[in-house]
Design an enzyme around this catalytic site. Sequence first.
Site, PDB file in Angstrom:
ATOM      1  N   CYS A   8       0.840  -1.197   0.000  1.00  0.00           N
ATOM      2  CA  CYS A   8       0.000   0.000   0.000  1.00  0.00           C
ATOM      3  C   CYS A   8       0.873   1.243   0.000  1.00  0.00           C
ATOM      4  O   CYS A   8       2.057   1.192   0.331  1.00  0.00           O
ATOM      5  CB  CYS A   8      -0.908   0.039   1.233  1.00  0.00           C
ATOM      6  SG  CYS A   8      -2.110  -1.297   1.325  1.00  0.00           S
ATOM      7  N   GLY A  36       0.293   0.012  -5.015  1.00  0.00           N
ATOM      8  CA  GLY A  36      -0.992  -0.661  -4.906  1.00  0.00           C
ATOM      9  C   GLY A  36      -1.934  -0.225  -5.997  1.00  0.00           C
ATOM     10  O   GLY A  36      -2.099   0.978  -6.221  1.00  0.00           O
ATOM     11  N   ASN A 111      -0.290   1.351   5.785  1.00  0.00           N
ATOM     12  CA  ASN A 111       0.552   0.474   4.981  1.00  0.00           C
ATOM     13  C   ASN A 111       1.221  -0.508   5.928  1.00  0.00           C
ATOM     14  O   ASN A 111       1.945  -0.102   6.832  1.00  0.00           O
ATOM     15  CB  ASN A 111       1.598   1.289   4.214  1.00  0.00           C
ATOM     16  CG  ASN A 111       2.646   0.441   3.516  1.00  0.00           C
ATOM     17  OD1 ASN A 111       3.743   0.892   3.278  1.00  0.00           O
ATOM     18  ND2 ASN A 111       2.308  -0.791   3.169  1.00  0.00           N
ATOM     19  N   CYS A 249      11.956  -3.446   5.602  1.00  0.00           N
ATOM     20  CA  CYS A 249      11.765  -4.545   4.652  1.00  0.00           C
ATOM     21  C   CYS A 249      12.774  -4.431   3.515  1.00  0.00           C
ATOM     22  O   CYS A 249      12.780  -3.446   2.769  1.00  0.00           O
ATOM     23  CB  CYS A 249      10.339  -4.498   4.099  1.00  0.00           C
ATOM     24  SG  CYS A 249      10.047  -5.620   2.712  1.00  0.00           S
ATOM     25  N   SER A 296      11.324  -3.985 -13.069  1.00  0.00           N
ATOM     26  CA  SER A 296      12.077  -4.153 -11.831  1.00  0.00           C
ATOM     27  C   SER A 296      13.432  -4.817 -12.000  1.00  0.00           C
ATOM     28  O   SER A 296      14.274  -4.723 -11.112  1.00  0.00           O
ATOM     29  CB  SER A 296      11.241  -4.940 -10.824  1.00  0.00           C
ATOM     30  OG  SER A 296      10.778  -6.140 -11.405  1.00  0.00           O
ATOM     31  N   ASP A 358      16.015 -10.622 -13.506  1.00  0.00           N
ATOM     32  CA  ASP A 358      14.714 -10.237 -12.965  1.00  0.00           C
ATOM     33  C   ASP A 358      14.873 -10.032 -11.467  1.00  0.00           C
ATOM     34  O   ASP A 358      15.905 -10.382 -10.886  1.00  0.00           O
ATOM     35  CB  ASP A 358      13.666 -11.301 -13.269  1.00  0.00           C
ATOM     36  CG  ASP A 358      12.236 -10.763 -13.212  1.00  0.00           C
ATOM     37  OD1 ASP A 358      12.055  -9.570 -12.885  1.00  0.00           O
ATOM     38  OD2 ASP A 358      11.298 -11.534 -13.484  1.00  0.00           O
TER      39      ASP A 358
END
Length: 482
Positions: A8, A36, A111, A249, A296, A358
């Site tokens: 989020c 999100g 979040n 994280c 990414s 990746d």
Amino acid sequence: MNKIHEECGVFGVWSPERYDVARTCYYGLFSLQHRGQESAGIVVNDDGVFTSFKDVGLVSEVFPESRLSQFGPGSLAVGHVRYSTTGSGARLNAQPIVVNHVKGTMAVAHNGNIVNSYELRDELELQGSIFHTTSDTEVISYLITKARLHTSSIEEAVKEAVGRLKGSFSLVIMSPAKIIAVRDPQGFRPLCYGQTDDGRYVVASENCALSAVSAHFIRDIEPGEIVVFDKDGVRSCRDYCGTAPGRMCIFEYIYFARPDSVIDGVSVQEARVKAGRFLAQDYAVDADVVIGVPDSGMLAAMGYAQESGIPYEIGFVKNKYIGRTFIAPGQKQREDLVNIKLNVVKHVVEGKRVVMVDDSMVRGTTASRIVQKLRDAGATEVHMRFSAPPFISACYYGTDIPDSSLLIAANHSMEEMREMIGVDSIGFLKRERLHQMVGLPEGPTPEEPCGYCDSCFSGEYPAGRPSQLGKYRFETRISENE
């Protein structure tokens, strides 16, 4: 699910004068759309009167100009973009959550993921609370509301509620006169604030959203910190700071955050390039070209090319008009969407040995389809590199990583995975490289409390695990209780 999805994004603005704060919020949420894509919402506060709208869809879909212009001016606003990690993606779970109570209206944007939400909800329901959603955010709002009945201020109520919560939470809370930003004591999810030239304070999940509204970055909100914005300026409550080691994280740097963001002083772009360099050092291979899977994997691919000396090329063209493949109604439809989402640039790979980079691999089905596309385009060898370690465990702190039974790396050896996705060699970022990637010590220590969370790669959970597992734990069918 074949790819990891965002969690989020939260946004808030406090203005010293009535202003088009809804539009400010809109631009901020637009910059956080990558966090999100299931739903979006905005709540505007004009002298204590709250006006809100939220719905499923992208920010541009939920807030066309006709909808945005209906808000009118205000002095405060909060906004949210959601990818569900607790509760379904239905409209009823869209945020911000607005609560009307005797001490005034409140809006909450969240979040993260509350580990003890099941126990707290059970307690609150037995005390008479009636829940209207199946998300853990409503638990937070009720805890604050309950505390507000016997505390002298909203910030005191927030402080009391925070003491009951376990897990990850970056919050933006709006009262009739204040914006309050909260980051959990371990700092799992990012949160920062800045200020515009005309005096508006802005809070956002990432500093890229500050730039979008011409706000100057001031600083990251510290783990455990509660910051209040009101007519008296900015003040901080640090009662929970330092009560637990920092555990940002690590996947924010690998995948979630936008490349132009800087989180806790670490450039996301630099971290991803470093990851690619480490892959080249640890998994060298003779090849003709390095390509990245959009979007990414591209920065890590650049790092791999820089370190290895192998030329970097754009090997895929991404159809930017393809929407959210993970919400397609069935597996066949999802596969069809993946097929048209990425197109191989044939002359880049034809007759060549290719290194493809990746960010990560969940089940392996997407990777195998992409590899087959390269084979079909004439690649003679395909060497797969991932800028994250292998996923071996579920995440309970706000990332939609499923249980280990669905994770390819938790159930197969490296050689088995290589064969399953059809590559000539395979390599994952080594877990011991993570601290080097973000320039942190190897995990928190008593002397240096700054660290990161890598529970999805290690199975170690610094904030514990929920007693009731599953994204839909508040949506149990009657037959399941028999």
